[in-house]
Design an enzyme around this catalytic site. Sequence first.
Site, PDB file in Angstrom:
ATOM      1  N   ASP A  67      -4.815  -5.151 -23.112  1.00 14.55           N
ATOM      2  CA  ASP A  67      -5.413  -3.826 -22.668  1.00 14.55           C
ATOM      3  C   ASP A  67      -6.975  -4.035 -22.984  1.00 14.55           C
ATOM      4  OD1 ASP A  67      -6.818  -1.346 -23.090  1.00 14.55           O
ATOM      5  OD2 ASP A  67      -5.353  -0.399 -24.335  1.00 14.55           O
ATOM      6  N   VAL A  68      -8.142  -3.989 -21.963  1.00 14.92           N
ATOM      7  CA  VAL A  68      -9.227  -4.343 -22.060  1.00 14.92           C
ATOM      8  C   VAL A  68     -10.263  -3.633 -23.019  1.00 14.92           C
ATOM      9  CG1 VAL A  68      -9.379  -5.533 -19.867  1.00 14.92           C
ATOM     10  CG2 VAL A  68      -9.921  -2.955 -19.698  1.00 14.92           C
ATOM     11  N   ASN A  94     -12.510  -5.470 -12.519  1.00 16.81           N
ATOM     12  CA  ASN A  94     -11.825  -4.788 -11.662  1.00 16.81           C
ATOM     13  C   ASN A  94     -11.167  -3.745 -12.296  1.00 16.81           C
ATOM     14  OD1 ASN A  94     -10.768  -3.751  -8.698  1.00 16.81           O
ATOM     15  ND2 ASN A  94      -9.015  -4.101 -10.074  1.00 16.81           N
ATOM     16  N   SER A 145     -18.329   1.464  -7.972  1.00 16.04           N
ATOM     17  CA  SER A 145     -17.887   2.307  -6.795  1.00 16.04           C
ATOM     18  C   SER A 145     -19.212   3.074  -6.352  1.00 16.04           C
ATOM     19  CB  SER A 145     -16.832   3.577  -7.515  1.00 16.04           C
ATOM     20  OG  SER A 145     -17.049   4.392  -6.755  1.00 16.04           O
ATOM     21  N   TYR A 158     -15.932  10.347 -13.888  1.00 15.58           N
ATOM     22  CA  TYR A 158     -15.595   9.144 -13.201  1.00 15.58           C
ATOM     23  C   TYR A 158     -16.966   8.411 -12.831  1.00 15.58           C
ATOM     24  CZ  TYR A 158     -14.117   5.799  -9.618  1.00 15.58           C
ATOM     25  OH  TYR A 158     -13.896   4.619  -8.880  1.00 15.58           O
ATOM     26  N   LYS A 162     -19.015   5.082 -13.923  1.00 17.39           N
ATOM     27  CA  LYS A 162     -19.514   4.142 -12.952  1.00 17.39           C
ATOM     28  C   LYS A 162     -21.056   3.950 -12.797  1.00 17.39           C
ATOM     29  CE  LYS A 162     -15.580   2.924 -11.384  1.00 17.39           C
ATOM     30  NZ  LYS A 162     -14.998   1.469 -11.618  1.00 17.39           N
TER      31      LYS A 162
END
Length: 280
Positions: A67-68, A94, A145, A158, A162
């Site tokens: 789990d990053v 990613n 993104s 989101y 990003k």
Amino acid sequence: MNKLSFRNRHVVVTGGNSGLGLALAKALAGEGARLTLMARNAEKLARAAAEINAAHPGSVVGTHSVDVTDERASAEAMNAAAEGQGGIDALINNAGILREGHFQELTSNDFRQVMEINYFGVLNATRAALPHLRNSKGRLINVASIAGLVGAFGYTSYCASKHALVGLTSCLRFELEPMGITVQLVCPAEFDSPMVVDLDKSRTPENRAHVRTIPKATLGAIVSDVVKGLATDRYEIVPTGMARAAVKMARLAPGLLRRAGDRAIAKAYEGPRPVEMASR
């Protein structure tokens, strides 16, 4: 490392068990890269590795279930990957998640979870890989993104994550390039992926109308353009011509892009649910 080739280079891919991460891993395996895939689900990682080996027999593909968002676990996994394959030549960050909805209906936990994975997950993986990338004079590739460059209806959590990732990557480019580390930023618009399939089940009509002002791309088109970009030392990679045109408009004529978005949203607008309905 040779900026024009991944042949016999060790590439770590977070979120490498599906979607864009797996597709990029396959493409790089075809170029002769050695791979380590990292994600949380060990079973999906095993299937992804088998899929790559089936497509490219003889490929070297390691996996680490991690789990990053866990800083210590990320460091342990990255060090184990480096030890197992003689260092790390490139890291592709990613791993990410998406939450969509009217701002009033998203919870604080939605915002924290998205930021934890999309931003702090990248931070943890990058910190863990940095000593190895410095030794190899390798490459850091962050997948953000187009939502990190422009805004979109329904993407408050989101887009915020990003945009933060784009800012982090921009700073890292200045700091890491003098060390010999090439930094690249990938900013795709929406494309076919498991994440988008899930989103389509519940996304707001306003989000659908706004986001689709840039037609949804195929995964193959995204991978093709990303791989072409990675064959160079170009910093910013925006896959597909339509997405590149939108980014150019955002920079040169932002008012036009905003008005186009306003028109698309107005045609689909329903607005948030009444508070008493939203709380049920």
